[in-house]
Design a protein around this motif. Structure first.
Motif, PDB file in Angstrom:
ATOM      1  N   PRO A 140       0.835  -1.207   0.000  1.00  0.00           N
ATOM      2  CA  PRO A 140       0.000   0.000   0.000  1.00  0.00           C
ATOM      3  C   PRO A 140       0.865   1.251   0.000  1.00  0.00           C
ATOM      4  O   PRO A 140       1.889   1.316   0.678  1.00  0.00           O
ATOM      5  N   GLY A 141       0.453   2.242  -0.758  1.00  0.00           N
ATOM      6  CA  GLY A 141       1.249   3.458  -0.864  1.00  0.00           C
ATOM      7  C   GLY A 141       2.160   3.459  -2.061  1.00  0.00           C
ATOM      8  O   GLY A 141       2.785   4.483  -2.348  1.00  0.00           O
ATOM      9  N   GLY A 142       2.233   2.331  -2.778  1.00  0.00           N
ATOM     10  CA  GLY A 142       2.990   2.291  -4.020  1.00  0.00           C
ATOM     11  C   GLY A 142       4.410   2.796  -3.883  1.00  0.00           C
ATOM     12  O   GLY A 142       5.145   2.435  -2.952  1.00  0.00           O
ATOM     13  N   HIS A 143       4.803   3.663  -4.805  1.00  0.00           N
ATOM     14  CA  HIS A 143       6.187   4.133  -4.830  1.00  0.00           C
ATOM     15  C   HIS A 143       6.533   4.953  -3.599  1.00  0.00           C
ATOM     16  O   HIS A 143       7.706   5.069  -3.241  1.00  0.00           O
ATOM     17  N   GLY A 144       5.524   5.532  -2.919  1.00  0.00           N
ATOM     18  CA  GLY A 144       5.812   6.308  -1.714  1.00  0.00           C
ATOM     19  C   GLY A 144       6.334   5.437  -0.591  1.00  0.00           C
ATOM     20  O   GLY A 144       7.294   5.799   0.100  1.00  0.00           O
ATOM     21  N   THR A 145       5.716   4.268  -0.382  1.00  0.00           N
ATOM     22  CA  THR A 145       6.174   3.341   0.643  1.00  0.00           C
ATOM     23  C   THR A 145       7.553   2.785   0.283  1.00  0.00           C
ATOM     24  O   THR A 145       8.411   2.607   1.153  1.00  0.00           O
ATOM     25  N   VAL A 146       7.763   2.499  -0.996  1.00  0.00           N
ATOM     26  CA  VAL A 146       9.077   2.013  -1.440  1.00  0.00           C
ATOM     27  C   VAL A 146      10.128   3.100  -1.238  1.00  0.00           C
ATOM     28  O   VAL A 146      11.261   2.818  -0.825  1.00  0.00           O
ATOM     29  N   ALA A 147       9.786   4.354  -1.501  1.00  0.00           N
ATOM     30  CA  ALA A 147      10.719   5.463  -1.299  1.00  0.00           C
ATOM     31  C   ALA A 147      11.113   5.579   0.163  1.00  0.00           C
ATOM     32  O   ALA A 147      12.282   5.834   0.490  1.00  0.00           O
ATOM     33  N   ALA A 148      10.151   5.393   1.080  1.00  0.00           N
ATOM     34  CA  ALA A 148      10.465   5.464   2.507  1.00  0.00           C
ATOM     35  C   ALA A 148      11.452   4.371   2.898  1.00  0.00           C
ATOM     36  O   ALA A 148      12.346   4.579   3.725  1.00  0.00           O
ATOM     37  N   ALA A 149      11.308   3.183   2.294  1.00  0.00           N
ATOM     38  CA  ALA A 149      12.184   2.063   2.623  1.00  0.00           C
ATOM     39  C   ALA A 149      13.603   2.270   2.118  1.00  0.00           C
ATOM     40  O   ALA A 149      14.575   1.868   2.768  1.00  0.00           O
ATOM     41  N   TYR A 150      13.751   2.919   0.969  1.00  0.00           N
ATOM     42  CA  TYR A 150      15.076   3.035   0.342  1.00  0.00           C
ATOM     43  C   TYR A 150      15.712   4.420   0.465  1.00  0.00           C
ATOM     44  O   TYR A 150      16.936   4.544   0.358  1.00  0.00           O
ATOM     45  N   LEU A 151      14.905   5.454   0.677  1.00  0.00           N
ATOM     46  CA  LEU A 151      15.455   6.806   0.811  1.00  0.00           C
ATOM     47  C   LEU A 151      15.348   7.350   2.227  1.00  0.00           C
ATOM     48  O   LEU A 151      15.885   8.422   2.517  1.00  0.00           O
ATOM     49  N   GLY A 152      14.638   6.644   3.089  1.00  0.00           N
ATOM     50  CA  GLY A 152      14.485   7.108   4.454  1.00  0.00           C
ATOM     51  C   GLY A 152      13.121   7.739   4.686  1.00  0.00           C
ATOM     52  O   GLY A 152      12.331   7.956   3.774  1.00  0.00           O
ATOM     53  N   ARG A 153      12.861   8.057   5.964  1.00  0.00           N
ATOM     54  CA  ARG A 153      11.541   8.552   6.368  1.00  0.00           C
ATOM     55  C   ARG A 153      11.187   9.865   5.688  1.00  0.00           C
ATOM     56  O   ARG A 153      10.056  10.064   5.245  1.00  0.00           O
ATOM     57  N   PHE A 154      12.142  10.800   5.592  1.00  0.00           N
ATOM     58  CA  PHE A 154      11.851  12.096   4.968  1.00  0.00           C
ATOM     59  C   PHE A 154      11.514  11.924   3.488  1.00  0.00           C
ATOM     60  O   PHE A 154      10.565  12.525   2.972  1.00  0.00           O
ATOM     61  N   GLY A 155      12.284  11.077   2.800  1.00  0.00           N
ATOM     62  CA  GLY A 155      12.009  10.821   1.390  1.00  0.00           C
ATOM     63  C   GLY A 155      10.632  10.220   1.186  1.00  0.00           C
ATOM     64  O   GLY A 155       9.905  10.600   0.258  1.00  0.00           O
ATOM     65  N   GLY A 156      10.240   9.291   2.067  1.00  0.00           N
ATOM     66  CA  GLY A 156       8.918   8.691   1.962  1.00  0.00           C
ATOM     67  C   GLY A 156       7.805   9.680   2.271  1.00  0.00           C
ATOM     68  O   GLY A 156       6.752   9.665   1.625  1.00  0.00           O
ATOM     69  N   PHE A 157       8.042  10.549   3.267  1.00  0.00           N
ATOM     70  CA  PHE A 157       7.038  11.562   3.621  1.00  0.00           C
ATOM     71  C   PHE A 157       6.785  12.506   2.451  1.00  0.00           C
ATOM     72  O   PHE A 157       5.638  12.755   2.065  1.00  0.00           O
ATOM     73  N   VAL A 158       7.857  13.030   1.875  1.00  0.00           N
ATOM     74  CA  VAL A 158       7.711  13.955   0.752  1.00  0.00           C
ATOM     75  C   VAL A 158       7.089  13.245  -0.448  1.00  0.00           C
ATOM     76  O   VAL A 158       6.197  13.778  -1.122  1.00  0.00           O
ATOM     77  N   ALA A 159       7.539  12.018  -0.727  1.00  0.00           N
ATOM     78  CA  ALA A 159       7.021  11.279  -1.888  1.00  0.00           C
ATOM     79  C   ALA A 159       5.520  11.060  -1.772  1.00  0.00           C
ATOM     80  O   ALA A 159       4.769  11.299  -2.718  1.00  0.00           O
TER      81      ALA A 159
END
Length: 482
Positions: free
Chosen positions: A73-92
């Protein structure tokens, strides 16, 4: 009974996932907005759309690779949080959700405007409310209902575009009885094929990129796909090639039917739509009424798909305590109703702003949406670079469906996005005026949230994948070394 789920129920087929991706990108921008892009490059606009489509192709394939491995759930946003960190996932995730909410507000307002073509006395605010209720109901009641409605909405658009292309070609080459062949002279007259030169082609490509905004919707549907490993790559491939054929084919027909200067001078009304011109030339009675019906379906479809995507992204944010808790609950039918209602509040705000001050507020919203697309594509490519690097370091096998020529492709795309953003300072300055404060506000919101709420760490998708593979091997009776 409502529950808090980390995974939404499955129920979308590959065809429905593909149509979700088409819904956001295949809308009123093609039917009415292509004239503004043609103004930059004339007949060479077809090259501009091909360039923009190539960039979109790279983005959607990077997406498909990641969400096939991690259909969360959350698509690329959840994946971004996993690989770029919490801030990257929040912004994504918040950037994507807000971009889609803004788009929904614009589309329901556009639908209300189109309804006035038939009902001149209908207040725009009332038409906006009615359209909002319809779209909200489709998203709240059932995932299957949403998928079915969006499939048929998009199918109508696809049929309309194909019919336009066929009728247009028939008119161009004199296959319509009683209509003299137009030929292809409009492609070479009025300044030639490149009336604005190479600079014009690049400028038009910068504007054409936004016609493909919304392709990211295909990643959000992965969590509700029946077979994400099969459906998402299939949907991504079908979606992007359809978009290229539709945009390039339809725009080419438009350019052949009438001088590009005439198309560029249109004001975006139903009567001036190049699609109406093609229908009229082919002898279709009531061409403007037929086109208006298609425009309404196109706008409702775009609003439907964007509300779906924004609500699913907000649901994923709520699960990670980065959005109100009630948005993380799902109903028995699998719909995250709280997230849908929250997205609808944003939709109403965006629609009201565009109605109160259509000459200013709407353009500011459009500027934020435009920058939002660029930010989304940037984060997708940065995430994909980290995705490839970290999975290789963890000894995990490459995905079955991969983006070609990585990491060169990602770097080229990132450079292109930066160049497009810089070009907007001259092409559409509102992107800078509205976009920069928007990004700063998102960053400040994260800093405040981190201080006032204990946020859980992002999902460790790498560890989850390794554990899943170990269970599969153990299930087959293979020895697992620990």
């Amino acid at each position: 009974m409502a529950t808090t789920n980390t995974r939404l129920k499955h129920g979308l087929t590959s065809g429905q996932v593909a149509m979700i991706g088409l819904s956001g990108a295949l809308g009123t921008g093609l039917f009415l907005g292509s004239g503004s892009v043609i103004a930059y490059a004339g007949p060479a606009t077809v090259i501009s759309y091909m360039l923009a489509g190539t960039l979109a192709l790279a983005v959607v394939w990077a997406l498909a690779e990641m969400v096939t491995v991690h259909p969360v759930p959350g698509g690329h946003g959840t994946v971004a949080a996993a690989y770029l960190g919490r801030f990257g996932g929040f912004v994504a995730r918040w950037n994507f959700a807000l971009t889609m909410v803004t788009a929904v507000g614009a589309e329901v307002t556009a639908t209300a405007t189109y309804l006035r073509f038939w009902f001149p006395s209908l207040p725009i605010w009332l038409g906006t409310v009615l359209c909002s209720v319809v779209i909200g109901a489709l998203n709240i009641f059932s995932v299957h209902l949403y998928g079915s409605s969006e499939y048929w909405f998009s199918m109508i658009k696809v049929v309309a575009i194909l019919a336009f292309i066929v009728l247009g070609i028939a008119v161009v080459f004199g296959a319509v009885p009683g209509v003299e062949a137009i030929g292809i002279t409009n492609l070479t007259e009025h300044g030639g094929f490149f009336p604005r030169g190479g600079v014009g082609v690049l400028a038009a490509a910068c504007m054409a990129v936004f016609a493909f905004g919304g392709i990211e919707n295909v990643s959000v549907g992965a969590a509700e796909s029946e077979h994400p490993g099969r459906d998402v790559p299939r949907a991504a491939s079908a979606m992007i090639w359809r978009l290229l054929i539709f945009y390039v084919g339809a725009v080419l027909v438009v350019l052949m039917l009438q001088p590009w200067t005439t198309t560029a001078a249109s004001n975006g009304t139903v009567e001036e739509s190049p699609f109406v011109a093609a229908l009229a030339l082919s002898g279709v009675r009531g061409a403007s009424h037929v086109m208006n019906a298609v425009l309404i379906v196109a706008a409702l479809s775009a609003a439907n798909g964007c509300l779906y995507s924004s609500s699913r992204m907000i649901h994923a944010l709520a699960v990670d305590r980065e959005a109100p808790r009630f948005a993380g609950r799902t109903a028995a039918n699998g719909s995250p109703r709280g997230a849908v209602l929250l997205a609808m509040v944003g939709m109403v705000v965006a629609a009201v702003l565009s109605l109160v001050s259509p000459g200013q507020a709407f353009m500011w919203l459009y500027g934020m949406a435009t920058l939002g697309i660029l930010v989304t594509w940037t984060i997708i490519m940065l995430t994909h670079l980290a995705f490839r690097r970290k999975r290789a370091a963890a000894g995990l096998p490459p995905a079955a469906h991969r983006l070609l020529w990585s990491p060169v492709t990602e770097i080229v795309c990132l450079v292109a996005v930066v160049a497009i953003f810089i070009a907007q300072l001259w092409l559409m300055p509102i992107v800078w005026y509205a976009g920069i404060p928007y990004i700063l506000t998102l960053s400040l919101a994260y800093c405040v949230l981190r201080r006032v709420r204990q946020l859980p760490p992002p999902r460790d998708l790498l560890t989850e994948e390794r554990a899943g593979r170990a269970e599969e091997r153990a299930g087959r009776g293979e020895y697992v070394h620990k």
